[in-house]
Design a protein around this motif. Structure first.
Motif, PDB file in Angstrom:
ATOM      1  N   UNK A 196      -4.286   2.712   2.904  1.00  0.00           N
ATOM      2  CA  UNK A 196      -3.886   3.758   1.976  1.00  0.00           C
ATOM      3  C   UNK A 196      -2.541   4.324   2.432  1.00  0.00           C
ATOM      4  N   UNK A 197      -1.805   4.999   1.550  1.00  0.00           N
ATOM      5  CA  UNK A 197      -0.399   5.324   1.842  1.00  0.00           C
ATOM      6  C   UNK A 197      -0.184   6.189   3.075  1.00  0.00           C
ATOM      7  N   UNK A 198       0.897   5.888   3.775  1.00  0.00           N
ATOM      8  CA  UNK A 198       1.288   6.666   4.950  1.00  0.00           C
ATOM      9  C   UNK A 198       1.549   8.124   4.580  1.00  0.00           C
ATOM     10  N   UNK A 224       0.904  -0.735   1.575  1.00  0.00           N
ATOM     11  CA  UNK A 224       0.214   0.496   1.207  1.00  0.00           C
ATOM     12  C   UNK A 224      -0.345   0.375  -0.213  1.00  0.00           C
ATOM     13  N   UNK A 225      -1.608   0.812  -0.380  1.00  0.00           N
ATOM     14  CA  UNK A 225      -2.277   0.805  -1.680  1.00  0.00           C
ATOM     15  C   UNK A 225      -2.708   2.239  -1.967  1.00  0.00           C
ATOM     16  N   UNK A 229     -10.244   2.649  -3.806  1.00  0.00           N
ATOM     17  CA  UNK A 229     -10.899   1.781  -4.778  1.00  0.00           C
ATOM     18  C   UNK A 229     -10.028   0.564  -5.084  1.00  0.00           C
ATOM     19  N   UNK A 230      -8.714   0.763  -5.223  1.00  0.00           N
ATOM     20  CA  UNK A 230      -7.809  -0.357  -5.484  1.00  0.00           C
ATOM     21  C   UNK A 230      -7.690  -1.253  -4.258  1.00  0.00           C
ATOM     22  N   UNK A 231      -7.670  -0.626  -3.081  1.00  0.00           N
ATOM     23  CA  UNK A 231      -7.615  -1.396  -1.842  1.00  0.00           C
ATOM     24  C   UNK A 231      -8.829  -2.314  -1.740  1.00  0.00           C
ATOM     25  N   UNK A 243      -7.621  -1.804   6.470  1.00  0.00           N
ATOM     26  CA  UNK A 243      -7.843  -0.982   7.663  1.00  0.00           C
ATOM     27  C   UNK A 243      -8.146   0.417   7.173  1.00  0.00           C
ATOM     28  N   UNK A 244      -9.355   0.906   7.503  1.00  0.00           N
ATOM     29  CA  UNK A 244      -9.795   2.167   6.918  1.00  0.00           C
ATOM     30  C   UNK A 244     -10.884   2.785   7.782  1.00  0.00           C
ATOM     31  N   UNK A 245     -10.956   4.132   7.843  1.00  0.00           N
ATOM     32  CA  UNK A 245     -12.039   4.760   8.601  1.00  0.00           C
ATOM     33  C   UNK A 245     -13.418   4.338   8.109  1.00  0.00           C
TER      34      UNK A 245
END
Length: 311
Positions: A196-198, A224-225, A229-231, A243-245
């Motif tokens: 997700x975006x920086x 970056x997405x 949901x889109x990612x 890469x996500x929590x």
């Protein structure tokens, strides 16, 4: 000339460093630099002398600093007093939240507030904001609580850790790496990576980028997405890796995706931001949010369980 330009000028004048001034203001260095440049264009002269090694005030900049410092600080004091009065009169606590954490925690907080056996919680209202916006809103008093991922703050803000979580690799279920209990960072070399975006949280993104660089990957290759949901959809259909929590799987399930811990591990925290002088109602809701965050579970999806059973 506007307030934001003056704020950036004063921060750079104090720090004599654009990067440190940007960190102090929770803005990007480019934003601070442009604000100062716009102020200089409006004045018609340079306020700072810049070289590759140092930033100094010009004589005009030093005079301008002396003239604007006290009026600006008086304006901030008046704003703080007005915000304090507004907070005392406001009938509800404003909780600013990021999109995913709002979906993840606030329904459970609402359920807890309606439970007859639980102590009554203060009335609250959610407002959608990204992390950098939350920091400014809570500091200004237009929001009482910020609900965000890992964040560094300075007084008058404080950050309360609600829960610590690992950052995970999000994979298609049939990806070879999904067979592993732990995914080595180095094994992601050459794979398309998504986050997700920086701008949503520069601190969290920076933590991941450092870990990627240490594993020999190029952080600049991460795409970056805008939304999780889109990612997730792009991972499912494009053979990519996210890469996500860890809570992503629990709150935004999509069939055919699994999460795996990374090695070396990279951590994130769910945080509540408040002012140091937060009132009792805000503190009570932070305590309730901590309990809600700690009670969350992100069990393996049916697809994940079936994939493991088939090994």
């Amino acid at each position: 000339m506007n307030i934001a330009q003056l704020e950036c000028f004063l921060a750079v004048a104090d720090e004599l460093h654009f990067g440190r001034a940007a960190e102090r203001l929770h803005r990007s260095p480019a934003t601070v630099s442009e604000a100062v440049a716009a102020l200089e264009r409006g004045i018609g002269g340079k306020l700072f002398a810049r070289t590759s090694r140092r930033v100094t005030l010009t004589p005009e900049g030093a005079r301008f600093l002396q003239e604007v410092r006290e009026p600006f600080e008086a304006l901030l004091r008046a704003h703080a007093r007005a915000s304090a009065r507004a907070r005392r009169l406001r009938p509800e606590v404003v909780i600013a939240h990021t999109p995913q954490l709002g979906h993840l925690l606030l329904p459970s907080l609402q359920a807890a507030a309606g439970a007859g056996s639980a102590p009554a919680l203060p009335v609250w209202r959610p407002v959608l904001m990204h992390t950098h916006e939350q920091q400014r809103a809570v500091e200004a008093g237009t929001a009482d609580i910020g609900l965000c991922w890992s964040a560094t703050v300075q007084p008058p803000l404080r950050s309360v850790v609600l829960r610590k979580l690992p950052i995970m690799a999000v994979l298609p279920q049939d990806d070879p790496l999904a067979r592993e209990d732990v995914v080595a960072m180095a094994s992601l070399r050459g794979r398309g990576l998504l986050m997700t975006p920086r701008k949503d949280n520069a601190f969290l993104a920076g933590t991941v980028q450092i870990a990627l660089a240490q594993a020999g990957l190029n952080p600049g290759d991460v795409e970056e997405v805008e939304r999780y949901e889109d990612l997730a959809l792009r991972i499912r259909t494009g053979r990519l890796v996210g890469l996500h929590p860890a809570t992503g799987l629990g709150s935004d399930r999509m069939p055919g995706l699994v999460m795996r811990p990374l090695a070396p591990g990279v951590g994130a925290t769910i945080c509540a931001l408040t002012r140091e002088d937060a009132g009792q109602d805000a503190c009570a809701l932070v305590d309730a949010l901590r309990a809600t965050a700690r009670s969350l579970e992100a069990p393996a999806s049916s697809d994940d369980r079936q994939g493991r059973a088939a090994r």
